[in-house]
Design a protein around this motif. Structure first.
Motif, PDB file in Angstrom:
ATOM      1  N   ASP A  44       0.846  -1.195   0.000  1.00 47.10           N
ATOM      2  CA  ASP A  44       0.000   0.000   0.000  1.00 47.10           C
ATOM      3  C   ASP A  44       0.882   1.246   0.000  1.00 47.10           C
ATOM      4  OD1 ASP A  44      -1.562   2.253   1.268  1.00 47.10           O
ATOM      5  OD2 ASP A  44      -3.142   0.734   1.259  1.00 47.10           O
ATOM      6  N   LYS A  45       0.535   2.235  -0.825  1.00 44.61           N
ATOM      7  CA  LYS A  45       1.352   3.451  -0.936  1.00 44.61           C
ATOM      8  C   LYS A  45       1.382   4.267   0.347  1.00 44.61           C
ATOM      9  CE  LYS A  45      -2.289   6.350  -2.769  1.00 44.61           C
ATOM     10  NZ  LYS A  45      -2.470   7.673  -3.251  1.00 44.61           N
ATOM     11  N   ASN A  46       0.443   4.036   1.264  1.00 48.67           N
ATOM     12  CA  ASN A  46       0.402   4.766   2.524  1.00 48.67           C
ATOM     13  C   ASN A  46       0.936   3.971   3.712  1.00 48.67           C
ATOM     14  OD1 ASN A  46      -0.769   7.116   1.432  1.00 48.67           O
ATOM     15  ND2 ASN A  46      -2.768   6.144   1.473  1.00 48.67           N
ATOM     16  N   SER A  47       1.394   2.773   3.469  1.00 51.46           N
ATOM     17  CA  SER A  47       1.806   1.891   4.553  1.00 51.46           C
ATOM     18  C   SER A  47       3.180   2.248   5.130  1.00 51.46           C
ATOM     19  CB  SER A  47       1.844   0.444   4.058  1.00 51.46           C
ATOM     20  OG  SER A  47       2.265  -0.426   5.086  1.00 51.46           O
ATOM     21  N   VAL A  48       3.279   2.203   6.463  1.00 54.02           N
ATOM     22  CA  VAL A  48       4.587   2.390   7.113  1.00 54.02           C
ATOM     23  C   VAL A  48       5.470   1.163   6.897  1.00 54.02           C
ATOM     24  CG1 VAL A  48       3.642   3.948   8.878  1.00 54.02           C
ATOM     25  CG2 VAL A  48       3.886   1.513   9.392  1.00 54.02           C
ATOM     26  N   TRP A  49       4.887   0.092   6.380  1.00 55.51           N
ATOM     27  CA  TRP A  49       5.615  -1.150   6.121  1.00 55.51           C
ATOM     28  C   TRP A  49       6.114  -1.240   4.674  1.00 55.51           C
ATOM     29  CZ3 TRP A  49       6.598  -3.137  10.640  1.00 55.51           C
ATOM     30  CH2 TRP A  49       5.711  -2.885  11.688  1.00 55.51           C
ATOM     31  N   ASN A  50       5.797  -0.238   3.838  1.00 58.26           N
ATOM     32  CA  ASN A  50       6.216  -0.204   2.442  1.00 58.26           C
ATOM     33  C   ASN A  50       7.482   0.636   2.337  1.00 58.26           C
ATOM     34  OD1 ASN A  50       6.607   0.280  -0.288  1.00 58.26           O
ATOM     35  ND2 ASN A  50       4.450   0.642  -0.720  1.00 58.26           N
ATOM     36  N   LYS A  51       8.615  -0.022   2.166  1.00 62.33           N
ATOM     37  CA  LYS A  51       9.898   0.692   2.163  1.00 62.33           C
ATOM     38  C   LYS A  51      10.080   1.619   0.967  1.00 62.33           C
ATOM     39  CE  LYS A  51      12.486  -3.138   0.110  1.00 62.33           C
ATOM     40  NZ  LYS A  51      13.579  -4.084   0.331  1.00 62.33           N
ATOM     41  N   PHE A  52       9.154   1.556   0.004  1.00 66.27           N
ATOM     42  CA  PHE A  52       9.225   2.441  -1.158  1.00 66.27           C
ATOM     43  C   PHE A  52       8.248   3.617  -1.043  1.00 66.27           C
ATOM     44  CE2 PHE A  52      10.443  -1.814  -2.674  1.00 66.27           C
ATOM     45  CZ  PHE A  52      11.752  -1.534  -3.004  1.00 66.27           C
ATOM     46  N   SER A  53       7.490   3.672   0.035  1.00 67.08           N
ATOM     47  CA  SER A  53       6.521   4.756   0.210  1.00 67.08           C
ATOM     48  C   SER A  53       7.122   5.890   1.031  1.00 67.08           C
ATOM     49  CB  SER A  53       5.266   4.233   0.924  1.00 67.08           C
ATOM     50  OG  SER A  53       5.508   4.057   2.309  1.00 67.08           O
ATOM     51  N   ASP A  54       6.458   7.020   1.016  1.00 71.85           N
ATOM     52  CA  ASP A  54       6.894   8.158   1.834  1.00 71.85           C
ATOM     53  C   ASP A  54       6.875   7.818   3.320  1.00 71.85           C
ATOM     54  OD1 ASP A  54       7.279   9.839  -0.320  1.00 71.85           O
ATOM     55  OD2 ASP A  54       5.321  10.817  -0.124  1.00 71.85           O
ATOM     56  N   TYR A  55       6.066   6.859   3.708  1.00 74.28           N
ATOM     57  CA  TYR A  55       5.859   6.567   5.124  1.00 74.28           C
ATOM     58  C   TYR A  55       6.651   5.366   5.629  1.00 74.28           C
ATOM     59  CZ  TYR A  55       2.213   9.596   3.533  1.00 74.28           C
ATOM     60  OH  TYR A  55       1.557  10.627   2.941  1.00 74.28           O
ATOM     61  N   GLY A  56       7.166   4.561   4.723  1.00 68.89           N
ATOM     62  CA  GLY A  56       7.949   3.393   5.113  1.00 68.89           C
ATOM     63  C   GLY A  56       9.421   3.499   4.769  1.00 68.89           C
ATOM     64  N   ASN A  57       9.767   4.468   3.940  1.00 72.39           N
ATOM     65  CA  ASN A  57      11.152   4.658   3.522  1.00 72.39           C
ATOM     66  C   ASN A  57      11.972   5.250   4.671  1.00 72.39           C
ATOM     67  OD1 ASN A  57      13.541   5.894   2.418  1.00 72.39           O
ATOM     68  ND2 ASN A  57      12.618   5.709   0.406  1.00 72.39           N
ATOM     69  N   PRO A  58      13.061   4.616   5.054  1.00 68.34           N
ATOM     70  CA  PRO A  58      13.848   5.112   6.193  1.00 68.34           C
ATOM     71  C   PRO A  58      14.562   6.442   5.936  1.00 68.34           C
ATOM     72  CG  PRO A  58      14.964   3.265   5.158  1.00 68.34           C
ATOM     73  CD  PRO A  58      13.617   3.382   4.496  1.00 68.34           C
ATOM     74  N   PHE A  59      14.469   6.965   4.719  1.00 63.58           N
ATOM     75  CA  PHE A  59      15.089   8.254   4.394  1.00 63.58           C
ATOM     76  C   PHE A  59      14.064   9.367   4.192  1.00 63.58           C
ATOM     77  CE2 PHE A  59      17.904   4.890   2.837  1.00 63.58           C
ATOM     78  CZ  PHE A  59      18.993   5.134   3.661  1.00 63.58           C
ATOM     79  N   SER A  60      12.780   9.023   4.273  1.00 63.38           N
ATOM     80  CA  SER A  60      11.713  10.000   4.060  1.00 63.38           C
ATOM     81  C   SER A  60      11.476  10.841   5.312  1.00 63.38           C
ATOM     82  CB  SER A  60      10.416   9.282   3.688  1.00 63.38           C
ATOM     83  OG  SER A  60       9.335  10.191   3.676  1.00 63.38           O
ATOM     84  N   SER A  61      11.210  12.116   5.105  1.00 62.12           N
ATOM     85  CA  SER A  61      10.946  13.015   6.235  1.00 62.12           C
ATOM     86  C   SER A  61       9.623  12.691   6.922  1.00 62.12           C
ATOM     87  CB  SER A  61      10.942  14.471   5.770  1.00 62.12           C
ATOM     88  OG  SER A  61       9.897  14.685   4.840  1.00 62.12           O
ATOM     89  N   LYS A  62       8.763  11.905   6.259  1.00 61.61           N
ATOM     90  CA  LYS A  62       7.460  11.555   6.824  1.00 61.61           C
ATOM     91  C   LYS A  62       7.450  10.151   7.438  1.00 61.61           C
ATOM     92  CE  LYS A  62       5.099  14.304   3.342  1.00 61.61           C
ATOM     93  NZ  LYS A  62       4.240  14.201   2.153  1.00 61.61           N
ATOM     94  N   SER A  63       8.597   9.530   7.564  1.00 66.35           N
ATOM     95  CA  SER A  63       8.663   8.153   8.032  1.00 66.35           C
ATOM     96  C   SER A  63       9.058   8.049   9.505  1.00 66.35           C
ATOM     97  CB  SER A  63       9.669   7.366   7.196  1.00 66.35           C
ATOM     98  OG  SER A  63       9.804   6.044   7.685  1.00 66.35           O
TER      99      SER A  63
END
Length: 140
Positions: A44-63
Motif C-alpha cells: 500500500d502506498k500509505n503503509s509504514v511497512w512499504n519501504k518504497f513509500s513516503d511513510y515506510g522509507n527510512p530516508f523520508s521526512s514523513k517516516s
C-alpha cells in the motif's frame, strides 16, 4: 514462551483484530501531518511497512523509521521513539476516532494500549533494521 512462539501468537491476534479497522498515524504539534497507515499491506502506498513509500522509507521526512527525521529520531518531540516526546504520533481509525498515541513515553497520557502499538514500540529498533521482515512476522 520463546520469542518465536510469542510472535506467532501475536501475529494471529493482530491479524484477527487489526485488519478489521485501518489505523492511521498523524504527527506534529497539532497532529496534522499524515505519517501513514500502521496496519496496511506492505504494498500500500500509505503503509509504514512499504519501504518504497513516503511513510515506510527510512530516508523520508514523513517516516517513523527515519532515524534522523522529526518523526523517527530518538530525540525528537514528535517521534514515537523518544521517551520524552511531548507530541508523538496519534493513532486514528478510519473514522477519525482517536486510539491513543504511539509512544515510548511512559508518562504520556493517552498512550495507546493497542497490542500492535505496544509491539511496535517494544521492538522498534529491530523493526527499523528489517521493516519487511517484521511486516511478515506481524501480519502474515
Amino acid at each position: 514462551m520463546n520469542l518465536k512462539k510469542m510472535l506467532l501468537v501475536l501475529t494471529f491476534i493482530i491479524g484477527c483484530i487489526y485488519h478489521a479497522q485501518t489505523l492511521h498515524l498523524y504527527g506534529g504539534a497539532d497532529q496534522d501531518q499524515y505519517l501513514g497507515c500502521l496496519n496496511c499491506d506492505n504494498f500500500d502506498k500509505n503503509s509504514v511497512w512499504n519501504k518504497f513509500s513516503d511513510y515506510g522509507n527510512p530516508f523520508s521526512s514523513k517516516s517513523i523509521w527515519n532515524t534522523y527525521g522529526n518523526y523517527g529520531s530518538t530525540y525528537s518531540t514528535y517521534s514515537p521513539w523518544s521517551a520524552y516526546a511531548s507530541y508523538p504520533p496519534a493513532i486514528l481509525d478510519e473514522n477519525g476516532n482517536f486510539l491513543g498515541f504511539l509512544t515510548l513515553n511512559p508518562y504520556k497520557s493517552d498512550r495507546s494500549e493497542l497490542e500492535l502499538a505496544l509491539i511496535v514500540c517494544k521492538h522498534h529498533e529491530e523493526i527499523k533494521k528489517d521493516v519487511g521482515g517484521w511486516y511478515e512476522r506481524l501480519f502474515r
